[in-house]
Write an enzyme that holds these catalytic residues in place. Sequence first.
Site, PDB file in Angstrom:
ATOM      1  N   CYS A 105      13.052  11.661   6.495  1.00  0.00           N
ATOM      2  CA  CYS A 105      12.894  11.160   7.733  1.00  0.00           C
ATOM      3  C   CYS A 105      14.454  11.484   8.327  1.00  0.00           C
ATOM      4  O   CYS A 105      14.506  11.568   9.387  1.00  0.00           O
ATOM      5  CB  CYS A 105      12.726   9.508   8.019  1.00  0.00           C
ATOM      6  SG  CYS A 105      13.547   8.897   6.844  1.00  0.00           S
ATOM      7  N   LYS A 130       0.790  -1.241  -0.100  1.00  0.00           N
ATOM      8  CA  LYS A 130       0.137   0.062  -0.087  1.00  0.00           C
ATOM      9  C   LYS A 130       0.907   1.179   0.116  1.00  0.00           C
ATOM     10  O   LYS A 130       1.603   1.459   1.225  1.00  0.00           O
ATOM     11  CB  LYS A 130      -0.977  -0.041   1.107  1.00  0.00           C
ATOM     12  CG  LYS A 130      -2.007   1.358   1.174  1.00  0.00           C
ATOM     13  CD  LYS A 130      -2.538   1.365   2.492  1.00  0.00           C
ATOM     14  CE  LYS A 130      -2.064   2.693   3.052  1.00  0.00           C
ATOM     15  NZ  LYS A 130      -2.193   4.027   2.113  1.00  0.00           N
ATOM     16  N   GLU A 167       9.820   1.469  10.679  1.00  0.00           N
ATOM     17  CA  GLU A 167      10.778   2.674  10.362  1.00  0.00           C
ATOM     18  C   GLU A 167      10.044   3.932  10.503  1.00  0.00           C
ATOM     19  O   GLU A 167       9.209   4.252   9.859  1.00  0.00           O
ATOM     20  CB  GLU A 167      11.321   2.506   8.873  1.00  0.00           C
ATOM     21  CG  GLU A 167      12.110   1.253   8.600  1.00  0.00           C
ATOM     22  CD  GLU A 167      13.261   1.168   9.443  1.00  0.00           C
ATOM     23  OE1 GLU A 167      13.895   1.910   9.861  1.00  0.00           O
ATOM     24  OE2 GLU A 167      13.582  -0.074   9.666  1.00  0.00           O
ATOM     25  N   GLU A 227       8.464  16.181  15.597  1.00  0.00           N
ATOM     26  CA  GLU A 227       8.869  16.164  14.287  1.00  0.00           C
ATOM     27  C   GLU A 227       7.765  17.010  13.390  1.00  0.00           C
ATOM     28  O   GLU A 227       6.596  16.946  13.157  1.00  0.00           O
ATOM     29  CB  GLU A 227       8.525  14.576  13.678  1.00  0.00           C
ATOM     30  CG  GLU A 227       9.310  14.368  12.438  1.00  0.00           C
ATOM     31  CD  GLU A 227       8.947  13.165  11.716  1.00  0.00           C
ATOM     32  OE1 GLU A 227       7.887  12.375  12.163  1.00  0.00           O
ATOM     33  OE2 GLU A 227       9.849  12.616  11.023  1.00  0.00           O
TER      34      GLU A 227
HETATM   35  P1  NDP Z   1       1.862   8.226   8.140  1.00  0.00           P
HETATM   36  O1  NDP Z   1       2.230   7.257   9.359  1.00  0.00           O
HETATM   37  O2  NDP Z   1       0.548   9.050   8.169  1.00  0.00           O
HETATM   38  O3  NDP Z   1       1.692   6.951   7.083  1.00  0.00           O
HETATM   39  C1  NDP Z   1       2.330   5.994   6.472  1.00  0.00           C
HETATM   40  C2  NDP Z   1       1.632   5.089   5.710  1.00  0.00           C
HETATM   41  O4  NDP Z   1       0.814   4.160   6.482  1.00  0.00           O
HETATM   42  C3  NDP Z   1       0.795   5.608   4.572  1.00  0.00           C
HETATM   43  O5  NDP Z   1       0.660   4.597   3.394  1.00  0.00           O
HETATM   44  C4  NDP Z   1      -0.543   5.648   5.524  1.00  0.00           C
HETATM   45  O6  NDP Z   1      -1.669   5.907   4.570  1.00  0.00           O
HETATM   46  C5  NDP Z   1      -0.505   4.470   6.219  1.00  0.00           C
HETATM   47  N1  NDP Z   1      -1.454   4.335   7.228  1.00  0.00           N
HETATM   48  C6  NDP Z   1      -1.994   5.293   8.008  1.00  0.00           C
HETATM   49  N2  NDP Z   1      -2.616   5.009   9.006  1.00  0.00           N
HETATM   50  C7  NDP Z   1      -2.533   3.391   9.053  1.00  0.00           C
HETATM   51  C8  NDP Z   1      -2.853   2.475  10.043  1.00  0.00           C
HETATM   52  N3  NDP Z   1      -3.605   2.881  11.046  1.00  0.00           N
HETATM   53  N4  NDP Z   1      -2.528   1.171   9.699  1.00  0.00           N
HETATM   54  C9  NDP Z   1      -1.806   1.011   8.525  1.00  0.00           C
HETATM   55  N5  NDP Z   1      -1.417   1.952   7.662  1.00  0.00           N
HETATM   56  C10 NDP Z   1      -1.708   3.111   7.881  1.00  0.00           C
HETATM   57  O7  NDP Z   1       3.292   8.798   7.766  1.00  0.00           O
HETATM   58  P2  NDP Z   1       3.191   9.864   6.500  1.00  0.00           P
HETATM   59  O8  NDP Z   1       2.650   9.283   5.122  1.00  0.00           O
HETATM   60  O9  NDP Z   1       2.678  11.111   6.881  1.00  0.00           O
HETATM   61  O10 NDP Z   1       4.994   9.876   6.442  1.00  0.00           O
HETATM   62  C11 NDP Z   1       5.709  10.800   7.158  1.00  0.00           C
HETATM   63  C12 NDP Z   1       6.222   9.952   8.375  1.00  0.00           C
HETATM   64  O11 NDP Z   1       7.098   8.927   7.765  1.00  0.00           O
HETATM   65  C13 NDP Z   1       7.372  10.783   9.162  1.00  0.00           C
HETATM   66  O12 NDP Z   1       6.975  10.625  10.437  1.00  0.00           O
HETATM   67  C14 NDP Z   1       8.616  10.295   8.849  1.00  0.00           C
HETATM   68  O13 NDP Z   1       9.621  10.607   9.677  1.00  0.00           O
HETATM   69  C15 NDP Z   1       8.339   8.894   8.664  1.00  0.00           C
HETATM   70  N6  NDP Z   1       9.294   8.248   7.547  1.00  0.00           N
HETATM   71  C16 NDP Z   1      10.316   7.443   8.329  1.00  0.00           C
HETATM   72  C17 NDP Z   1      11.235   7.103   7.428  1.00  0.00           C
HETATM   73  C18 NDP Z   1      12.238   6.032   8.021  1.00  0.00           C
HETATM   74  O14 NDP Z   1      13.031   5.212   7.223  1.00  0.00           O
HETATM   75  N7  NDP Z   1      12.283   5.903   9.682  1.00  0.00           N
HETATM   76  C19 NDP Z   1      11.337   7.307   5.862  1.00  0.00           C
HETATM   77  C20 NDP Z   1      10.503   8.114   5.528  1.00  0.00           C
HETATM   78  C21 NDP Z   1       9.418   8.729   6.370  1.00  0.00           C
HETATM   79  P3  NDP Z   1      -2.261   7.040   4.139  1.00  0.00           P
HETATM   80  O15 NDP Z   1      -0.878   8.255   3.638  1.00  0.00           O
HETATM   81  O16 NDP Z   1      -3.094   6.465   2.785  1.00  0.00           O
HETATM   82  O17 NDP Z   1      -3.063   7.794   5.210  1.00  0.00           O
END
Ligand code: NDP
Length: 484
Positions: free
Chosen positions: A284, A175, A250, A386
């Site tokens: 990130c 997804k 992550e 963050e």
């Molecule tokens: P989110 O946690 O909002 O979303 C990440 C993914 O999870 C999206 O595909 C989202 O769907 C999905 N999602 C949301 N809620 C759920 C749930 N309850 N169960 C399963 N999946 C779910 O993060 P962001 O997309 O806003 O990304 C930014 C964040 O990602 C920042 O905190 C950043 O630091 C972190 N990040 C970490 C990295 C690492 O390697 N440590 C690398 C890159 C980013 P949808 O978007 O459709 O809501």
Amino acid sequence: MSLIRIQNYINGEWLDPIDGQYLDDFEPATGQVYATIPNSNEKDLDLAVKAAQQAFPSWSNTPAEQKAKILNKLADLIEQNQDELAEAEARDNGKPITLAKNVDIYRAAANIRFFAQACTQFSSESHAMENTAINYTLRQPLGVVACISPWNLPLYLFTWKIAPALATGNCVIAKPSEVTPMTAYLLSKLCSQAGLPRGVLNILHGTGPSIGAPLTEHPDIKAVSFTGGSNTGTLIKQATAKQHKKLSLELGGKNPTVVFADCDFDRTVKEVARSAFANQGQICLCGSRILIEESIYDRFATALRNEVEQLIIGDPLEETTQFGALVSKPHMDKVLSYIELAKREGGTLLTGGEQLKIKGRCADGYFVQPTIISGLNNQCRANQEEIFGPVCTLQSFTNEKEALQLANDSEYGLACSIWSQDISRCHRLAQQIETGIVWINCWLLRDLRTPFGGMKASGSGREGGLEAMRFFTEPKNVCVQFKH
Ligand code: NDP
């Protein structure tokens, strides 16, 4: 202009969502809707799980050379279509097209090629018991696994997960973020061309609640590889706890950049600016807390501000643009609200701080100036939470001990960069810093063989190299006693 209609990819076919529910996909640089996305639910998920289960016996028994051949073909196709993919990424995410081509799309192909090779080299251990027995470890694929990726590096992080999952013989339900679904959709077309068998990779689009959560909770999903926010990571942990699923999480970061007076000044200024503002600060690994030794604080702050003010901000589709739009209106509003918060907390704006209006095509886009804030202590919310946007703060320190204390004073522990020519000091700090990744005199220099991930609220488990190959396989020890 008619809207692009994105479809799910299930069992090698492109399907509309069963319940016919769609979401809008916005182009962040213009604020206009330009595509629609399935808002999938459990019904679509059941189809995908069945397809993946049917594909699993054959794919898990496919020889490594054959899997590698298909994955390498997929990497070739990404490279052949890099211009189209880079444009799609820039449009969908708001990132500069040059960055999309040189970093995102380049890395997507590299990720797939890396794990194509890795599966032909992967080996397991054996442990001999003197004159008694031999143990050998089988490393078997898990079955059907979930890969969930965020919006900041869409195809880059999507492939970083699916490549090791597929290379180790699993079937995948992936997804992408609902905010940036386009390149995963385009990838599905290339998967077919590459000859990936039906059902081996299935891509479902939709929001976290509608399809992300059901995917993680589905009883037939054996493992979840997730990259995203720490709060979402907690939800996934809670939701899957009773099922004892394998999890690789992550999560977020609030990464310190530690600058000592003996750094290579000019180079450090350039790299620290890049580490704070690349991809509009939406990586990130971006260094958002810049800690500077007191004796060079004023000089460094001025040089950094000058460097940042030279960034070419504009239409992400222009080759010369260095700094594009934020990914969405809600995200822009969040970033702007943190800038207001920082001001209320007593911070001083050294540069930026405002929403930007760009003339022409991008007049309604989500642009925020690169912003540097000084005068906040480390306990402020702006230094603890963050922001994930083009905002960094500056603080000073007087000695190595204080630098370390400030660097570690965070609930996060993803990455850190240290800038100093005293290499002994750098090694000393690297040992004590509580982050999963430490860069010394560099930032975002990546070797795909290395363990990648964070500690504390930045996640659990590691991706990359053998760590990823191990995550996506179940080790089984076989002990054989022999007669004398
Ligand atoms: P989110 O946690 O909002 O979303 C990440 C993914 O999870 C999206 O595909 C989202 O769907 C999905 N999602 C949301 N809620 C759920 C749930 N309850 N169960 C399963 N999946 C779910 O993060 P962001 O997309 O806003 O990304 C930014 C964040 O990602 C920042 O905190 C950043 O630091 C972190 N990040 C970490 C990295 C690492 O390697 N440590 C690398 C890159 C980013 P949808 O978007 O459709 O809501």
